[in-house]
Design a protein around this motif. Sequence first.
Motif, PDB file in Angstrom:
ATOM      1  N   PHE A 104       0.827  -1.204   0.000  1.00 25.36           N
ATOM      2  CA  PHE A 104       0.000   0.000   0.000  1.00 25.36           C
ATOM      3  C   PHE A 104       0.863   1.256   0.000  1.00 25.36           C
ATOM      4  CE2 PHE A 104      -2.550   3.159   2.456  1.00 25.36           C
ATOM      5  CZ  PHE A 104      -3.561   3.343   1.529  1.00 25.36           C
ATOM      6  N   ALA A 105       1.946   1.240   0.781  1.00 23.97           N
ATOM      7  CA  ALA A 105       2.836   2.400   0.840  1.00 23.97           C
ATOM      8  C   ALA A 105       3.513   2.639  -0.503  1.00 23.97           C
ATOM      9  CB  ALA A 105       3.884   2.219   1.933  1.00 23.97           C
ATOM     10  N   GLU A 106       3.910   1.562  -1.180  1.00 23.14           N
ATOM     11  CA  GLU A 106       4.558   1.696  -2.485  1.00 23.14           C
ATOM     12  C   GLU A 106       3.597   2.272  -3.521  1.00 23.14           C
ATOM     13  OE1 GLU A 106       7.659   0.879  -5.492  1.00 23.14           O
ATOM     14  OE2 GLU A 106       7.586   1.375  -3.363  1.00 23.14           O
ATOM     15  N   ALA A 107       2.340   1.829  -3.487  1.00 20.52           N
ATOM     16  CA  ALA A 107       1.338   2.352  -4.423  1.00 20.52           C
ATOM     17  C   ALA A 107       1.145   3.850  -4.216  1.00 20.52           C
ATOM     18  CB  ALA A 107       0.020   1.612  -4.228  1.00 20.52           C
ATOM     19  N   ASN A 108       1.122   4.282  -2.966  1.00 21.39           N
ATOM     20  CA  ASN A 108       0.957   5.708  -2.689  1.00 21.39           C
ATOM     21  C   ASN A 108       2.184   6.509  -3.113  1.00 21.39           C
ATOM     22  OD1 ASN A 108      -1.617   6.564  -0.968  1.00 21.39           O
ATOM     23  ND2 ASN A 108      -1.097   4.457  -0.441  1.00 21.39           N
ATOM     24  N   ARG A 109       3.367   5.932  -2.950  1.00 24.87           N
ATOM     25  CA  ARG A 109       4.572   6.624  -3.404  1.00 24.87           C
ATOM     26  C   ARG A 109       4.559   6.817  -4.919  1.00 24.87           C
ATOM     27  NH1 ARG A 109       7.226   3.565   0.836  1.00 24.87           N
ATOM     28  NH2 ARG A 109       7.694   1.875  -0.638  1.00 24.87           N
ATOM     29  N   LEU A 110       4.083   5.807  -5.648  1.00 26.74           N
ATOM     30  CA  LEU A 110       3.979   5.935  -7.101  1.00 26.74           C
ATOM     31  C   LEU A 110       3.001   7.039  -7.484  1.00 26.74           C
ATOM     32  CD1 LEU A 110       3.947   2.157  -8.066  1.00 26.74           C
ATOM     33  CD2 LEU A 110       5.564   3.852  -8.962  1.00 26.74           C
ATOM     34  N   ILE A 111       1.866   7.094  -6.786  1.00 24.58           N
ATOM     35  CA  ILE A 111       0.865   8.133  -7.061  1.00 24.58           C
ATOM     36  C   ILE A 111       1.453   9.517  -6.810  1.00 24.58           C
ATOM     37  CG2 ILE A 111      -1.356   9.079  -6.337  1.00 24.58           C
ATOM     38  CD1 ILE A 111      -1.663   6.475  -7.835  1.00 24.58           C
ATOM     39  N   LEU A 112       2.153   9.679  -5.709  1.00 21.80           N
ATOM     40  CA  LEU A 112       2.709  10.983  -5.354  1.00 21.80           C
ATOM     41  C   LEU A 112       3.836  11.391  -6.295  1.00 21.80           C
ATOM     42  CD1 LEU A 112       2.739  10.615  -1.459  1.00 21.80           C
ATOM     43  CD2 LEU A 112       1.205  12.041  -2.821  1.00 21.80           C
ATOM     44  N   ALA A 113       4.683  10.440  -6.686  1.00 21.51           N
ATOM     45  CA  ALA A 113       5.768  10.753  -7.617  1.00 21.51           C
ATOM     46  C   ALA A 113       5.208  11.189  -8.964  1.00 21.51           C
ATOM     47  CB  ALA A 113       6.686   9.547  -7.780  1.00 21.51           C
ATOM     48  N   ALA A 114       4.146  10.511  -9.424  1.00 19.81           N
ATOM     49  CA  ALA A 114       3.509  10.901 -10.680  1.00 19.81           C
ATOM     50  C   ALA A 114       2.884  12.293 -10.567  1.00 19.81           C
ATOM     51  CB  ALA A 114       2.448   9.875 -11.067  1.00 19.81           C
TER      52      ALA A 114
ATOM     53  N   LEU B  76       7.759  14.859  -3.892  1.00 23.25           N
ATOM     54  CA  LEU B  76       9.140  15.257  -4.171  1.00 23.25           C
ATOM     55  C   LEU B  76      10.177  14.326  -3.536  1.00 23.25           C
ATOM     56  CD1 LEU B  76       8.957  19.162  -3.940  1.00 23.25           C
ATOM     57  CD2 LEU B  76       9.450  17.781  -5.973  1.00 23.25           C
ATOM     58  N   PRO B  77       9.991  13.881  -2.292  1.00 29.23           N
ATOM     59  CA  PRO B  77      11.010  12.991  -1.708  1.00 29.23           C
ATOM     60  C   PRO B  77      11.126  11.643  -2.417  1.00 29.23           C
ATOM     61  CG  PRO B  77       9.615  13.959   0.006  1.00 29.23           C
ATOM     62  CD  PRO B  77       8.965  14.256  -1.294  1.00 29.23           C
ATOM     63  N   PHE B  78      10.071  11.244  -3.173  1.00 30.18           N
ATOM     64  CA  PHE B  78      10.078   9.927  -3.799  1.00 30.18           C
ATOM     65  C   PHE B  78      10.466   9.975  -5.272  1.00 30.18           C
ATOM     66  CE2 PHE B  78       6.460  10.019  -0.709  1.00 30.18           C
ATOM     67  CZ  PHE B  78       7.127   9.362   0.317  1.00 30.18           C
ATOM     68  N   LEU B  79      10.414  11.156  -5.870  1.00 28.46           N
ATOM     69  CA  LEU B  79      10.651  11.236  -7.313  1.00 28.46           C
ATOM     70  C   LEU B  79      12.047  10.774  -7.683  1.00 28.46           C
ATOM     71  CD1 LEU B  79       9.539  12.057 -10.070  1.00 28.46           C
ATOM     72  CD2 LEU B  79      10.428  14.358  -9.666  1.00 28.46           C
ATOM     73  N   GLY B  80      13.043  11.148  -6.877  1.00 28.22           N
ATOM     74  CA  GLY B  80      14.416  10.794  -7.195  1.00 28.22           C
ATOM     75  C   GLY B  80      14.639   9.302  -7.261  1.00 28.22           C
ATOM     76  N   GLN B  81      14.047   8.554  -6.343  1.00 32.26           N
ATOM     77  CA  GLN B  81      14.286   7.117  -6.322  1.00 32.26           C
ATOM     78  C   GLN B  81      13.638   6.421  -7.511  1.00 32.26           C
ATOM     79  OE1 GLN B  81      12.069   6.522  -2.500  1.00 32.26           O
ATOM     80  NE2 GLN B  81      11.158   4.780  -3.546  1.00 32.26           N
ATOM     81  N   TYR B  82      12.534   6.987  -8.039  1.00 32.56           N
ATOM     82  CA  TYR B  82      11.903   6.391  -9.206  1.00 32.56           C
ATOM     83  C   TYR B  82      12.557   6.846 -10.504  1.00 32.56           C
ATOM     84  CZ  TYR B  82       8.189   4.738  -6.172  1.00 32.56           C
ATOM     85  OH  TYR B  82       7.484   4.088  -5.189  1.00 32.56           O
ATOM     86  N   ALA B  83      13.074   8.067 -10.499  1.00 31.93           N
ATOM     87  CA  ALA B  83      13.665   8.610 -11.718  1.00 31.93           C
ATOM     88  C   ALA B  83      15.065   8.072 -11.966  1.00 31.93           C
ATOM     89  CB  ALA B  83      13.708  10.140 -11.658  1.00 31.93           C
ATOM     90  N   THR B  84      15.661   7.414 -10.976  1.00 34.36           N
ATOM     91  CA  THR B  84      17.001   6.859 -11.149  1.00 34.36           C
ATOM     92  C   THR B  84      16.955   5.723 -12.153  1.00 34.36           C
ATOM     93  OG1 THR B  84      17.576   7.407  -8.879  1.00 34.36           O
ATOM     94  CG2 THR B  84      18.956   5.792 -10.003  1.00 34.36           C
ATOM     95  N   VAL B  85      17.697   5.874 -13.222  1.00 37.45           N
ATOM     96  CA  VAL B  85      17.707   4.849 -14.259  1.00 37.45           C
ATOM     97  C   VAL B  85      18.605   3.711 -13.813  1.00 37.45           C
ATOM     98  CG1 VAL B  85      18.291   4.313 -16.653  1.00 37.45           C
ATOM     99  CG2 VAL B  85      17.317   6.553 -16.052  1.00 37.45           C
ATOM    100  N   GLY B  86      18.099   2.529 -13.911  1.00 35.24           N
ATOM    101  CA  GLY B  86      18.887   1.368 -13.515  1.00 35.24           C
ATOM    102  C   GLY B  86      18.158   0.103 -13.835  1.00 35.24           C
ATOM    103  N   LYS B  87      18.757  -0.997 -13.458  1.00 34.46           N
ATOM    104  CA  LYS B  87      18.150  -2.290 -13.713  1.00 34.46           C
ATOM    105  C   LYS B  87      16.906  -2.445 -12.858  1.00 34.46           C
ATOM    106  CE  LYS B  87      19.204  -7.226 -13.762  1.00 34.46           C
ATOM    107  NZ  LYS B  87      20.208  -8.256 -13.492  1.00 34.46           N
ATOM    108  N   PRO B  88      15.780  -2.917 -13.452  1.00 32.55           N
ATOM    109  CA  PRO B  88      14.563  -3.108 -12.683  1.00 32.55           C
ATOM    110  C   PRO B  88      14.787  -4.014 -11.481  1.00 32.55           C
ATOM    111  CG  PRO B  88      14.106  -3.317 -15.033  1.00 32.55           C
ATOM    112  CD  PRO B  88      15.589  -3.246 -14.873  1.00 32.55           C
ATOM    113  N   LYS B  89      14.162  -3.621 -10.387  1.00 29.65           N
ATOM    114  CA  LYS B  89      14.306  -4.380  -9.148  1.00 29.65           C
ATOM    115  C   LYS B  89      13.032  -5.112  -8.823  1.00 29.65           C
ATOM    116  CE  LYS B  89      17.349  -0.718  -7.440  1.00 29.65           C
ATOM    117  NZ  LYS B  89      17.538   0.323  -6.429  1.00 29.65           N
TER     118      LYS B  89
END
Length: 319
Positions: free
Chosen positions: A68-78, A299-312
């Motif tokens: 649930f927390a991850e889903a909300n982080r995705l919503i906020l980053a978007a 804003l605090p979550f955007l950086g972790q999603y915008a980091t390009v890298g191998k999917p985890k």
Amino acid sequence: MKRIVSLLISLGILIILYSQIDLVGLAEIFQNCDRQWMIISLGMVIPITMITGWRLQQLMPQGRRLRFAEANRLILAASVLNMILPSKMGDIAKAYFMQQRGHLSGSLSLSLVVFEKTCDLLSLLFWCVLGLIVYPEKDLLFWTMTLGVSLGWIVGLLLLGSRQLADYFFLLGRKVAPKNLREKLKNLQVSWGEMHEYFWGDQTQLLKITATSVLIWFLHLLQIWFFILALNAWSPFWVNLALSPLAILAGLLPLTFAGVGTRDAALILFYQPYFDATTAAALGLLCTSRYFLPAVGGLPFLGQYATVGKPKRSTLSQD
């Protein structure tokens, strides 16, 4: 360059609007607002975001679930990207984030987000059609908008329900679209087909997501009505069902920065039978806060999603 142009258009519209508004009166409206209603209305951002995050959880295929927390982080980053990209394209970026984090494949994540935003748009149009039908003082403009919004809603339902009609629509669009958009329409057609096959395969799930989307947009429109009460103004709630969706749709036009300017102008125009332009301008600022507050939270979550890298895959888990 496009972002600069949209920002300049927004600034130009705001300069024109606010040159005709009593700025001292605008400040007094906020000073004399109903603080209890203001707290309630602004605070509705939290449950709306949480319910939207819960819906994103429910959209995941069997065996693939988000915390649930991850889903909300995705919503906020978007939400952060929605402030700077036109027509809610930040939500499309959410599909990339989900792929990058290993939640879904690229095509399925795009299909999921396309379906999510289609449900949002159709739910908004549903409440708008309902409000326009009962709106008491329809002139030629409002009859025209009622017809246009109703047709848009019906066409959207047909495209969602008929794979053949959707394919015809995309083929027609690719024939008339500029060359640089044809490939994008082709990719969207593939994603739409995957979405249609996936979501129509489970009628119960489809009904649950649809009902949740309708509820989410009811809460959005209720929040705007609470804004009106917080400003010590008034319009009947069923009137708000008609007018606020029209202003939201105006803000979705890819002309301005995050809808600022077009949405404000629409609010001033549509609500003039119920309160003055200064109050409508205050309402416009509060409506912008509906997008600004989640963006700040993201804003605090955007950086972790915008980091390009191998999917985890480590973030996948059962609740």
